[in-house]
Design a protein around this motif. Sequence first.
Motif, PDB file in Angstrom:
ATOM      1  N   LEU A   1       8.197   4.808   2.511  1.00  0.00           N
ATOM      2  CA  LEU A   1       8.107   3.401   2.888  1.00  0.00           C
ATOM      3  C   LEU A   1       8.520   2.490   1.736  1.00  0.00           C
ATOM      4  N   ILE A   2       9.234   3.078   0.772  1.00  0.00           N
ATOM      5  CA  ILE A   2       9.765   2.321  -0.358  1.00  0.00           C
ATOM      6  C   ILE A   2      11.212   2.745  -0.587  1.00  0.00           C
ATOM      7  N   GLY A   3      11.916   1.965  -1.368  1.00  0.00           N
ATOM      8  CA  GLY A   3      13.261   2.330  -1.797  1.00  0.00           C
ATOM      9  C   GLY A   3      13.381   2.043  -3.287  1.00  0.00           C
ATOM     10  N   LEU A   4      14.021   2.942  -4.029  1.00  0.00           N
ATOM     11  CA  LEU A   4      14.126   2.780  -5.478  1.00  0.00           C
ATOM     12  C   LEU A   4      15.464   3.297  -5.957  1.00  0.00           C
ATOM     13  N   THR A   5      16.096   2.539  -6.827  1.00  0.00           N
ATOM     14  CA  THR A   5      17.225   3.033  -7.604  1.00  0.00           C
ATOM     15  C   THR A   5      16.958   2.669  -9.051  1.00  0.00           C
ATOM     16  N   VAL A   6      16.950   3.673  -9.921  1.00  0.00           N
ATOM     17  CA  VAL A   6      16.743   3.420 -11.340  1.00  0.00           C
ATOM     18  C   VAL A   6      17.820   4.144 -12.127  1.00  0.00           C
ATOM     19  N   THR A   7      18.408   3.439 -13.075  1.00  0.00           N
ATOM     20  CA  THR A   7      19.436   4.006 -13.942  1.00  0.00           C
ATOM     21  C   THR A   7      18.964   3.843 -15.393  1.00  0.00           C
ATOM     22  N   ASP A   8      19.844   4.150 -16.322  1.00  0.00           N
ATOM     23  CA  ASP A   8      19.492   3.988 -17.725  1.00  0.00           C
ATOM     24  C   ASP A   8      19.362   2.525 -18.136  1.00  0.00           C
TER      25      ASP A   8
ATOM     26  N   GLU B   1       0.803  -1.226   0.000  1.00  0.00           N
ATOM     27  CA  GLU B   1       0.000   0.000   0.000  1.00  0.00           C
ATOM     28  C   GLU B   1       0.832   1.270   0.000  1.00  0.00           C
ATOM     29  N   ALA B   2       2.134   1.150   0.265  1.00  0.00           N
ATOM     30  CA  ALA B   2       3.004   2.334   0.261  1.00  0.00           C
ATOM     31  C   ALA B   2       3.214   2.891  -1.145  1.00  0.00           C
ATOM     32  N   ILE B   3       2.959   2.077  -2.157  1.00  0.00           N
ATOM     33  CA  ILE B   3       3.126   2.533  -3.539  1.00  0.00           C
ATOM     34  C   ILE B   3       1.941   3.426  -3.901  1.00  0.00           C
ATOM     35  N   PRO B   4       2.174   4.639  -4.379  1.00  0.00           N
ATOM     36  CA  PRO B   4       1.071   5.527  -4.761  1.00  0.00           C
ATOM     37  C   PRO B   4       0.138   4.861  -5.767  1.00  0.00           C
ATOM     38  N   GLU B   5      -1.147   5.147  -5.664  1.00  0.00           N
ATOM     39  CA  GLU B   5      -2.186   4.459  -6.437  1.00  0.00           C
ATOM     40  C   GLU B   5      -1.915   4.394  -7.945  1.00  0.00           C
ATOM     41  N   PRO B   6      -1.529   5.495  -8.607  1.00  0.00           N
ATOM     42  CA  PRO B   6      -1.311   5.390 -10.067  1.00  0.00           C
ATOM     43  C   PRO B   6      -0.246   4.359 -10.436  1.00  0.00           C
TER      44      PRO B   6
ATOM     45  N   GLU C   1      11.225   5.263 -13.352  1.00  0.00           N
ATOM     46  CA  GLU C   1      11.516   6.668 -13.635  1.00  0.00           C
ATOM     47  C   GLU C   1      10.293   7.544 -13.375  1.00  0.00           C
ATOM     48  N   ARG C   2       9.107   7.042 -13.714  1.00  0.00           N
ATOM     49  CA  ARG C   2       7.878   7.794 -13.416  1.00  0.00           C
ATOM     50  C   ARG C   2       7.672   7.932 -11.901  1.00  0.00           C
ATOM     51  N   LEU C   3       7.978   6.865 -11.173  1.00  0.00           N
ATOM     52  CA  LEU C   3       7.825   6.903  -9.719  1.00  0.00           C
ATOM     53  C   LEU C   3       8.806   7.900  -9.103  1.00  0.00           C
ATOM     54  N   PHE C   4      10.037   7.901  -9.597  1.00  0.00           N
ATOM     55  CA  PHE C   4      11.018   8.860  -9.088  1.00  0.00           C
ATOM     56  C   PHE C   4      10.558  10.290  -9.362  1.00  0.00           C
TER      57      PHE C   4
ATOM     58  N   SER D   1      24.822   5.481 -16.569  1.00  0.00           N
ATOM     59  CA  SER D   1      25.075   6.799 -17.146  1.00  0.00           C
ATOM     60  C   SER D   1      24.435   7.903 -16.319  1.00  0.00           C
ATOM     61  N   TRP D   2      23.399   7.556 -15.574  1.00  0.00           N
ATOM     62  CA  TRP D   2      22.758   8.452 -14.616  1.00  0.00           C
ATOM     63  C   TRP D   2      22.065   7.592 -13.561  1.00  0.00           C
ATOM     64  N   ILE D   3      21.798   8.182 -12.398  1.00  0.00           N
ATOM     65  CA  ILE D   3      21.226   7.426 -11.281  1.00  0.00           C
ATOM     66  C   ILE D   3      20.166   8.268 -10.586  1.00  0.00           C
ATOM     67  N   HIS D   4      18.991   7.696 -10.397  1.00  0.00           N
ATOM     68  CA  HIS D   4      17.908   8.338  -9.649  1.00  0.00           C
ATOM     69  C   HIS D   4      17.518   7.440  -8.482  1.00  0.00           C
ATOM     70  N   ILE D   5      17.421   8.017  -7.285  1.00  0.00           N
ATOM     71  CA  ILE D   5      17.226   7.224  -6.069  1.00  0.00           C
ATOM     72  C   ILE D   5      16.119   7.798  -5.197  1.00  0.00           C
ATOM     73  N   ILE D   6      15.311   6.910  -4.636  1.00  0.00           N
ATOM     74  CA  ILE D   6      14.407   7.236  -3.533  1.00  0.00           C
ATOM     75  C   ILE D   6      14.891   6.401  -2.357  1.00  0.00           C
ATOM     76  N   SER D   7      15.267   7.059  -1.262  1.00  0.00           N
ATOM     77  CA  SER D   7      15.905   6.330  -0.174  1.00  0.00           C
ATOM     78  C   SER D   7      15.254   6.601   1.177  1.00  0.00           C
ATOM     79  N   SER D   8      14.947   5.513   1.874  1.00  0.00           N
ATOM     80  CA  SER D   8      14.412   5.637   3.231  1.00  0.00           C
ATOM     81  C   SER D   8      15.464   5.243   4.268  1.00  0.00           C
ATOM     82  N   PHE D   9      16.691   4.952   3.785  1.00  0.00           N
ATOM     83  CA  PHE D   9      17.802   4.709   4.710  1.00  0.00           C
ATOM     84  C   PHE D   9      19.107   5.050   3.996  1.00  0.00           C
ATOM     85  N   MET D  10      20.157   5.245   4.767  1.00  0.00           N
ATOM     86  CA  MET D  10      21.461   5.580   4.200  1.00  0.00           C
ATOM     87  C   MET D  10      22.542   4.829   4.985  1.00  0.00           C
TER      88      MET D  10
END
Length: 273
Positions: free
Chosen positions: A215-222, A107-112, A255-258, A148-157
């Motif tokens: 409440l999620i973690g994401l790493t997306v690259t090319d 349920e932590a993932i946004p509805e769309p 990428e859309r989620l980020f 080549s590029w990195i996009h991150i959503i992080s709930s911990f480090m």
Amino acid sequence: MDTLEIFARHHDTVQKIFRSRLLLQILLSLGKGNKTLADLRSVTGSTSQSILPRIRFLEERHYIESRNDGYALTPQGKVLSSQIQDYLRSTILFDKNPKFWSSHYLEAIPEPFLRDIGDLADSEIVESSDADIFSVIQYFFEMMKDASWIHIISSFMSHPHADALGTKIQAGVPVEMVVTAKIAEELRNDPFRKKIEALLEHRHFRIYVAPAPLLIGLTVTDSFLSFGMCLRGSLKYDISSDLFSTDRKALAWGERLFSYYKDISEEFSLDPP
């Protein structure tokens, strides 16, 4: 009218489509482009005598139409085919790893993005074990190696994650991160502050602070996606298992989620007012 009422009135048509392998194969096949009868024979492995009555059924309901170059989906057929694809991909995703999905807080993932969760169908779950406690982090480092590029959503480090990102930033790789307010505060203090201060001098590195807990973690690259969630019940982030994918649809989903989280977040400052 309630959905169950609609189903009760039209269940014969619904069942004819979903019980028929051929009808589904025709709709899914035409979702990729126009097909001749010979093409449909090849795709389905069926004879013309078996296929033609299904084509007539779909034509009568204006889901497909005959053209000079074969059969094509009508606009409403495209909608139906797309939704069948979504259903199929979501079913496959959940059926491959039922334990993973039932033990995490979906349920932590946004509805769309939850509606499009089938975009992750071509993926695998990597779990750490007593025999190999570093499986997940090793996948993470492997993913970043050629990015080549990195996009991150992080709930911990952690220091290993921070050091790996620092190396990529110093090498000129664009990195953007969305973090929680708690992590932002940690980054403003030692031992992270000096590292972040130096890295923020690079114009291709940006941090954003989410307005609410993540409440999620994401790493997306090319070329790679890593996605994790919190455990159901405790809502603690599960660092022992992640979903990984190199599939084009999964990368686009990530990428859309980020972008969604980046758009609702504020840019990070080492010394906020």
